[in-house]
Design an enzyme around this catalytic site. Sequence first.
Site, PDB file in Angstrom:
ATOM      1  CG  ASP A 256     -30.140  28.078 -23.638  1.00 41.99           C
ATOM      2  OD1 ASP A 256     -30.874  28.777 -24.719  1.00 41.99           O
ATOM      3  OD2 ASP A 256     -30.566  28.345 -22.499  1.00 41.99           O
TER       4      ASP A 256
ATOM      5  CB  CYS B 181     -30.605  31.779 -23.550  1.00 48.76           C
ATOM      6  SG  CYS B 181     -30.964  33.224 -22.672  1.00 48.76           S
TER       7      CYS B 181
ATOM      8  CB  THR C 179     -35.390  35.320 -21.728  1.00 46.40           C
ATOM      9  OG1 THR C 179     -34.352  34.935 -20.886  1.00 46.40           O
ATOM     10  CG2 THR C 179     -36.722  34.411 -21.049  1.00 46.40           C
TER      11      THR C 179
ATOM     12  CG  HIS D 104     -26.568  55.982 -28.078  1.00 48.28           C
ATOM     13  ND1 HIS D 104     -27.576  56.781 -27.346  1.00 48.28           N
ATOM     14  CD2 HIS D 104     -26.194  56.121 -29.268  1.00 48.28           C
ATOM     15  CE1 HIS D 104     -27.854  57.528 -28.300  1.00 48.28           C
ATOM     16  NE2 HIS D 104     -27.474  57.451 -29.353  1.00 48.28           N
TER      17      HIS D 104
ATOM     18  CG  HIS E 208     -22.444  58.551 -27.527  1.00 49.89           C
ATOM     19  ND1 HIS E 208     -23.362  58.274 -26.839  1.00 49.89           N
ATOM     20  CD2 HIS E 208     -22.901  59.176 -28.700  1.00 49.89           C
ATOM     21  CE1 HIS E 208     -24.564  58.716 -27.049  1.00 49.89           C
ATOM     22  NE2 HIS E 208     -24.208  59.278 -28.512  1.00 49.89           N
TER      23      HIS E 208
HETATM   24  C1  RB5 Z   1     -33.906  27.651 -20.351  1.00 49.29           C
HETATM   25  O1  RB5 Z   1     -35.131  27.026 -20.120  1.00 49.29           O
HETATM   26  C2  RB5 Z   1     -34.151  29.098 -20.243  1.00 49.29           C
HETATM   27  O2  RB5 Z   1     -34.237  29.325 -18.694  1.00 49.29           O
HETATM   28  C3  RB5 Z   1     -33.002  29.918 -20.558  1.00 49.29           C
HETATM   29  O3  RB5 Z   1     -32.971  29.673 -22.183  1.00 49.29           O
HETATM   30  C4  RB5 Z   1     -32.905  31.315 -20.584  1.00 49.29           C
HETATM   31  O4  RB5 Z   1     -34.057  31.857 -20.932  1.00 49.29           O
HETATM   32  C5  RB5 Z   1     -32.504  31.803 -19.593  1.00 49.29           C
HETATM   33  O5  RB5 Z   1     -32.453  33.189 -19.325  1.00 49.29           O
END
Ligand code: RB5
Length: 143
Positions: free
Chosen positions: A7, A64, A66, A97, A133
């Site tokens: 994203d 993304c 995070t 694993h 595993h």
């Molecule tokens: C976008 O602002 C953010 O929420 C997205 O990239 C991600 O971190 C969501 O888990």
Amino acid sequence: MIALGCDHGGYELMQEVIAYLDEKGLEYKNFGCGSTDAVDYPIYAKKVAKAILSKECEKGILICGTGIGISITANRFKGIRAALCSDCFSAEATRQHNDANILAMGGRVVGPGLAVKIVDTFLNTEFSNAERHMNRVKAIDEE
Ligand code: RB5
């Protein structure tokens, strides 16, 4: 073939990953997004998960902000094992694993130098053939 998806929060880091894949001559299919304009991460997680389940691609990389939302979404698909990694030890262990088929990272979490090493580790580590595993990975998808 490696499926790529991100994203807006992962777009810039994905460009670093793409530069690494190009340098190594590794084939990929980029499912987007295509800029830092705000988009919804589930769209790209689903495209990459489906590309793996259809066997169009063997592995995927999702980024993304995070790495959390995009990995949660991918892991809703039976047969997808998306591992959120911020270090090389985890990237190696999850291949050995868990036979992880998607690497997820946070574009706002890891820097480009570390991210490329994580990608390199993930792509170059084989699943351990140890029976324990294999049995555990099989059990993930059982009711
Ligand atoms: C976008 O602002 C953010 O929420 C997205 O990239 C991600 O971190 C969501 O888990």
